[in-house]
Motif scaffolding. Structure first.
Motif, short mmCIF file in Angstrom:
data_model
loop_
_atom_site.label_atom_id
_atom_site.label_comp_id
_atom_site.label_asym_id
_atom_site.label_seq_id
_atom_site.Cartn_x
_atom_site.Cartn_y
_atom_site.Cartn_z
N PHE A 92 -35.37 -9.75 13.84
CA PHE A 92 -35.22 -8.52 14.62
C PHE A 92 -36.37 -7.55 14.38
O PHE A 92 -36.83 -6.88 15.31
N ASP A 169 -34.43 0.87 13.38
CA ASP A 169 -33.36 0.07 13.96
C ASP A 169 -32.29 -0.08 12.88
O ASP A 169 -32.54 -0.67 11.82
N VAL A 171 -29.21 -1.28 13.65
CA VAL A 171 -28.19 -1.92 14.49
C VAL A 171 -27.04 -2.50 13.65
O VAL A 171 -25.88 -2.23 13.93
N LYS A 195 -21.47 -3.76 16.40
CA LYS A 195 -21.60 -4.16 14.98
C LYS A 195 -20.59 -3.35 14.17
O LYS A 195 -19.40 -3.44 14.44
C1 LIG Z 1 -31.13 -5.68 13.66
C2 LIG Z 1 -30.92 -5.87 15.12
N1 LIG Z 1 -31.71 -5.22 15.98
C3 LIG Z 1 -31.56 -5.33 17.31
C4 LIG Z 1 -30.61 -6.16 17.86
C5 LIG Z 1 -30.46 -6.25 19.34
O1 LIG Z 1 -29.34 -5.51 19.66
P1 LIG Z 1 -28.66 -5.56 21.10
O2 LIG Z 1 -28.25 -6.99 21.30
O3 LIG Z 1 -27.52 -4.60 21.00
O4 LIG Z 1 -29.71 -5.16 22.08
C6 LIG Z 1 -29.77 -6.88 17.01
C7 LIG Z 1 -28.76 -7.80 17.54
O5 LIG Z 1 -28.11 -8.54 16.86
C8 LIG Z 1 -29.93 -6.73 15.61
O6 LIG Z 1 -29.13 -7.38 14.75
#
Ligand SMILES: Cc1ncc(COP(=O)(O)O)c(C=O)c1O
Length: 362
Positions: A92, A169, A171, A195
């Motif tokens: 990611f 990020d 996420v 998440k």
């Molecule tokens: C650390 C991280 N960044 C970005 C993303 C992408 O997120 P999205 O699928 O909500 O666009 C993910 C998806 O698993 C992720 O784990």
């Protein structure tokens, strides 16, 4: 036979299990997005998010997955001729660099092997040697289970490079791991809600600094859907620029209320306890992929030291218990596997899951 109406219980690192009471929030009567009921919902939600993320600055609700804000942070806050330092330690964070390039900006790489963490010293060395306007980081690398030492990195950045913008990020980290946005001096942090927010996918929460908005005023061609200045203009009226995913915001309001009732320190503690539990099991049976110092409290990536057939174990779990966990990501498939312990997943869920895996691997 596959039945999408009776899906498996999810222990993959997102989307994760959503509890029935949260699902019910998505079924409330809809609101007009310019009417006073929505304004109330939006304002209350944003006020709670400010407490959860420890910020007095801007909160934007984007009806997109998190990838939209990856792009937004670059398109709003970096000029075409400016250079971004992208820290890369897994799938990611690697992607953040490729998105920076796809937005036409120069991305310089600070890359470590998958499974390693980014340290303040590495970032310092790189920033000292180049003229960077911004740095990208992934708080919790979902592919490797590494939680980067973002507090230490941010302290170094504030001291030595206060003018460099910081895009984070979070996420798979937000909610499960601490985020003191204003104290950290970050400019953008974001997470999609599938998440640790434990809501179905379709919405992203972002905190954006005042100085990021000032910068955006100078950057042309920001687009429309992800324009921070459009978000800011509408935020003054407790609204979003376009029709938002209102059911998701209702669920977010509900989750925020629960989190604040529990207290964020307790929420983080709960995640650590789940992390400790899964890590103890992983060490007894396999090994951790991430270095002990940088393990994540929201998911564990486990080194498949026994060479088990991960897909076969997962198939067995799905057939017998209608449950799935995560295989390794990308090139780490089979070599590792991943277990999420975030959001509304609880200790009883994890005991059950690990017991079932035990039965398959003994
Ligand atoms: C650390 C991280 N960044 C970005 C993303 C992408 O997120 P999205 O699928 O909500 O666009 C993910 C998806 O698993 C992720 O784990």
């Amino acid at each position: 036979m596959t039945d999408w109406k009776n899906p498996p219980r999810l222990f993959i690192p997102g989307p994760v299990k959503v509890d029935e009471d949260v699902l019910q929030q998505l079924a409330r009567p809809t609101l007009g997005h310019r009417l006073k009921e929505y304004v109330q919902l939006h304002k209350e939600t944003v006020d709670m998010l400010k407490k959860i993320l420890y910020t007095d600055q801007n909160i934007f609700l984007s009806s997109s997955s998190a990838s939209g804000i990856w792009e937004a942070s670059i398109r709003n806050c970096v000029q075409m001729d400016e250079k971004v330092l992208c820290t890369m330690c897994g799938a990611f964070s690697d992607k953040f660099a490729s998105i920076t390039r796809s937005c036409g900006r120069e991305a310089d790489e600070l890359k470590v092997d998958w499974g390693q963490a980014i340290t303040p010293e590495m970032v310092d060395e790189k920033l000292a040697s180049g003229n960077y306007t911004a740095v990208t980081m992934v708080y919790n690398e979902t592919s490797t289970g590494v939680a980067n030492p973002v507090y230490e990195i941010s302290e170094m950045l504030r001291e030595k490079y206060p003018d460099v913008l910081v895009f984070v990020d979070a996420v798979s980290g937000m909610v499960g791991l601490p985020i003191h946005f204003d104290k950290l001096g970050w400019d953008v942090v974001f997470a999609s809600v599938q998440k640790a927010w434990a809501i179905p996918p379709g919405l992203t929460v972002a905190a954006v600094s005042d100085r990021a908005l000032e910068k955006a005023k100078e950057v042309p061609n920001r687009g429309y859907y992800f324009d921070f200045l459009e978000f800011a203009k509408r935020a003054e009226k407790h609204q979003t620029p376009t029709t938002p995913a209102i059911p998701h915001i209702m669920a977010l309001h509900y989750q925020c209320t629960k989190l604040l009732d529990e207290g964020m320190e307790n929420v983080w503690k709960r995640h650590k306890e789940m992390g400790d539990f899964v890590r103890a099991w992983a060490k007894e049976n396999f090994a951790l992929f991430a270095p002990e110092e940088y393990v994540s409290d929201t998911l564990t990536t486990i080194k498949n030291t026994k060479g088990i057939d991960v897909a076969a174990v997962n198939n067995a779990l799905q057939e017998k218990h209608n449950t799935v966990f995560g295989n390794g990501y990308g090139k780490l498939k089979n070599e590792t596997f991943r277990i999420a312990h975030m959001g509304d997943i609880n200790m009883a869920d994890l005991k059950e899951l690990l017991g079932w895996i035990d039965e398959e691997i003994k």
